[in-house]
Design a protein around this motif. Structure first.
Motif, PDB file in Angstrom:
ATOM      1  N   LEU A 226       0.807  -1.221   0.000  1.00 33.69           N
ATOM      2  CA  LEU A 226       0.000   0.000   0.000  1.00 33.69           C
ATOM      3  C   LEU A 226       0.839   1.268   0.000  1.00 33.69           C
ATOM      4  O   LEU A 226       0.305   2.363  -0.190  1.00 33.69           O
ATOM      5  N   LYS A 227       2.128   1.138   0.272  1.00 32.77           N
ATOM      6  CA  LYS A 227       3.067   2.261   0.353  1.00 32.77           C
ATOM      7  C   LYS A 227       2.635   3.293   1.394  1.00 32.77           C
ATOM      8  O   LYS A 227       2.736   4.496   1.180  1.00 32.77           O
ATOM      9  N   MET A 228       2.131   2.801   2.524  1.00 27.77           N
ATOM     10  CA  MET A 228       1.763   3.696   3.611  1.00 27.77           C
ATOM     11  C   MET A 228       1.932   2.996   4.949  1.00 27.77           C
ATOM     12  O   MET A 228       2.060   1.773   5.008  1.00 27.77           O
ATOM     13  N   SER A 229       1.934   3.789   5.996  1.00 30.68           N
ATOM     14  CA  SER A 229       2.120   3.248   7.339  1.00 30.68           C
ATOM     15  C   SER A 229       0.792   2.735   7.879  1.00 30.68           C
ATOM     16  O   SER A 229      -0.281   3.024   7.350  1.00 30.68           O
ATOM     17  N   ARG A 230       0.883   2.006   8.977  1.00 25.18           N
ATOM     18  CA  ARG A 230      -0.314   1.428   9.591  1.00 25.18           C
ATOM     19  C   ARG A 230      -1.258   2.511  10.090  1.00 25.18           C
ATOM     20  O   ARG A 230      -2.484   2.362  10.036  1.00 25.18           O
ATOM     21  N   ILE A 231      -0.700   3.616  10.557  1.00 32.13           N
ATOM     22  CA  ILE A 231      -1.521   4.692  11.095  1.00 32.13           C
ATOM     23  C   ILE A 231      -2.294   5.386   9.984  1.00 32.13           C
ATOM     24  O   ILE A 231      -3.501   5.647  10.103  1.00 32.13           O
ATOM     25  N   ALA A 232      -1.609   5.674   8.877  1.00 30.69           N
ATOM     26  CA  ALA A 232      -2.283   6.308   7.742  1.00 30.69           C
ATOM     27  C   ALA A 232      -3.328   5.367   7.153  1.00 30.69           C
ATOM     28  O   ALA A 232      -4.413   5.806   6.747  1.00 30.69           O
ATOM     29  N   LEU A 233      -3.019   4.070   7.115  1.00 29.62           N
ATOM     30  CA  LEU A 233      -3.973   3.081   6.607  1.00 29.62           C
ATOM     31  C   LEU A 233      -5.227   3.053   7.469  1.00 29.62           C
ATOM     32  O   LEU A 233      -6.344   3.007   6.959  1.00 29.62           O
ATOM     33  N   ARG A 234      -5.047   3.113   8.770  1.00 30.40           N
ATOM     34  CA  ARG A 234      -6.194   3.095   9.689  1.00 30.40           C
ATOM     35  C   ARG A 234      -7.067   4.333   9.503  1.00 30.40           C
ATOM     36  O   ARG A 234      -8.293   4.248   9.435  1.00 30.40           O
ATOM     37  N   GLU A 235      -6.420   5.501   9.391  1.00 29.42           N
ATOM     38  CA  GLU A 235      -7.182   6.743   9.226  1.00 29.42           C
ATOM     39  C   GLU A 235      -7.949   6.753   7.908  1.00 29.42           C
ATOM     40  O   GLU A 235      -9.128   7.115   7.857  1.00 29.42           O
ATOM     41  N   LEU A 236      -7.282   6.369   6.825  1.00 31.98           N
ATOM     42  CA  LEU A 236      -7.950   6.347   5.522  1.00 31.98           C
ATOM     43  C   LEU A 236      -9.009   5.250   5.461  1.00 31.98           C
ATOM     44  O   LEU A 236     -10.032   5.403   4.800  1.00 31.98           O
TER      45      LEU A 236
ATOM     46  N   GLY B  75     -13.149   5.376   4.770  1.00 31.47           N
ATOM     47  CA  GLY B  75     -13.666   4.629   3.634  1.00 31.47           C
ATOM     48  C   GLY B  75     -12.964   4.941   2.326  1.00 31.47           C
ATOM     49  O   GLY B  75     -13.535   4.784   1.250  1.00 31.47           O
ATOM     50  N   MET B  76     -11.704   5.380   2.403  1.00 33.15           N
ATOM     51  CA  MET B  76     -10.979   5.796   1.202  1.00 33.15           C
ATOM     52  C   MET B  76     -10.083   4.696   0.635  1.00 33.15           C
ATOM     53  O   MET B  76      -9.467   4.900  -0.409  1.00 33.15           O
ATOM     54  N   VAL B  77      -9.991   3.548   1.302  1.00 29.93           N
ATOM     55  CA  VAL B  77      -9.180   2.444   0.813  1.00 29.93           C
ATOM     56  C   VAL B  77     -10.119   1.388   0.230  1.00 29.93           C
ATOM     57  O   VAL B  77     -10.908   0.784   0.967  1.00 29.93           O
ATOM     58  N   PRO B  78     -10.072   1.162  -1.097  1.00 28.05           N
ATOM     59  CA  PRO B  78     -10.992   0.197  -1.700  1.00 28.05           C
ATOM     60  C   PRO B  78     -10.737  -1.209  -1.192  1.00 28.05           C
ATOM     61  O   PRO B  78      -9.599  -1.651  -1.108  1.00 28.05           O
ATOM     62  N   GLY B  79     -11.812  -1.911  -0.842  1.00 30.33           N
ATOM     63  CA  GLY B  79     -11.704  -3.292  -0.404  1.00 30.33           C
ATOM     64  C   GLY B  79     -11.369  -3.473   1.042  1.00 30.33           C
ATOM     65  O   GLY B  79     -11.315  -4.598   1.531  1.00 30.33           O
ATOM     66  N   LEU B  80     -11.140  -2.412   1.782  1.00 31.83           N
ATOM     67  CA  LEU B  80     -10.795  -2.511   3.204  1.00 31.83           C
ATOM     68  C   LEU B  80     -12.052  -2.337   4.042  1.00 31.83           C
ATOM     69  O   LEU B  80     -12.763  -1.329   3.915  1.00 31.83           O
ATOM     70  N   VAL B  81     -12.316  -3.325   4.875  1.00 34.94           N
ATOM     71  CA  VAL B  81     -13.463  -3.264   5.765  1.00 34.94           C
ATOM     72  C   VAL B  81     -12.932  -3.119   7.181  1.00 34.94           C
ATOM     73  O   VAL B  81     -12.223  -3.980   7.672  1.00 34.94           O
ATOM     74  N   LYS B  82     -13.254  -2.021   7.823  1.00 31.71           N
ATOM     75  CA  LYS B  82     -12.806  -1.768   9.190  1.00 31.71           C
ATOM     76  C   LYS B  82     -13.833  -2.367  10.141  1.00 31.71           C
ATOM     77  O   LYS B  82     -14.991  -1.967  10.136  1.00 31.71           O
ATOM     78  N   SER B  83     -13.392  -3.332  10.913  1.00 31.39           N
ATOM     79  CA  SER B  83     -14.319  -3.961  11.848  1.00 31.39           C
ATOM     80  C   SER B  83     -14.123  -3.396  13.244  1.00 31.39           C
ATOM     81  O   SER B  83     -13.012  -3.072  13.639  1.00 31.39           O
ATOM     82  N   SER B  84     -15.196  -3.286  13.965  1.00 31.71           N
ATOM     83  CA  SER B  84     -15.131  -2.888  15.381  1.00 31.71           C
ATOM     84  C   SER B  84     -16.210  -3.659  16.119  1.00 31.71           C
ATOM     85  O   SER B  84     -17.320  -3.816  15.614  1.00 31.71           O
ATOM     86  N   TRP B  85     -15.872  -4.145  17.291  1.00 31.82           N
ATOM     87  CA  TRP B  85     -16.851  -4.904  18.057  1.00 31.82           C
ATOM     88  C   TRP B  85     -16.747  -4.590  19.525  1.00 31.82           C
ATOM     89  O   TRP B  85     -15.916  -3.916  19.986  1.00 31.82           O
TER      90      TRP B  85
END
Length: 101
Positions: A77-87, A91-101
């Motif tokens: 992805l050429k990005m850090s874990r923090i930037a990936l989490r924020e994006l 909802g700006m990363v296609p195919g990434l589903v952020k789960s929270s429970w």
């Protein structure tokens, strides 16, 4: 956000590595060729040692494209874990589903 100077230093290293890659590869091929005389190989080693250290590809640090962070870098992805989490939260990363429970 990373320091601008660190990001610029890394970019200079990247440019120097690409411009000197052919010369460095040619010298390394001479050094590793066992059929050549030892004197010629030694001269190639000396020339390789005289090249700028920042022209070596190993000196380039992988940095996040978004923030410039040098650690926790995902190559795909050429990005850090923090930037990936924020994006991902936005909802700006296609195919990434952020789960929270």
């Amino acid at each position: 956000m990373a320091k601008k100077s660190a990001i610029e230093t890394n970019e200079r290293r990247r440019k120097l590595a690409t411009s000197q890659a052919a010369k460095r590869a040619r010298l390394k091929a001479i050094v590793n060729d066992k059929s050549l005389p030892i004197e010629e190989r030694f001269q190639a080693t000396l020339k390789l040692a005289q090249m700028p250290r920042n022209s070596a590809k190993i000196r380039i640090r992988n940095r996040c494209e978004v923030t410039g962070r040098p650690r926790a870098f995902y190559r795909k992805l050429k990005m850090s874990r923090i930037a990936l989490r924020e994006l991902g939260n936005q909802g700006m990363v296609p195919g990434l589903v952020k789960s929270s429970w």
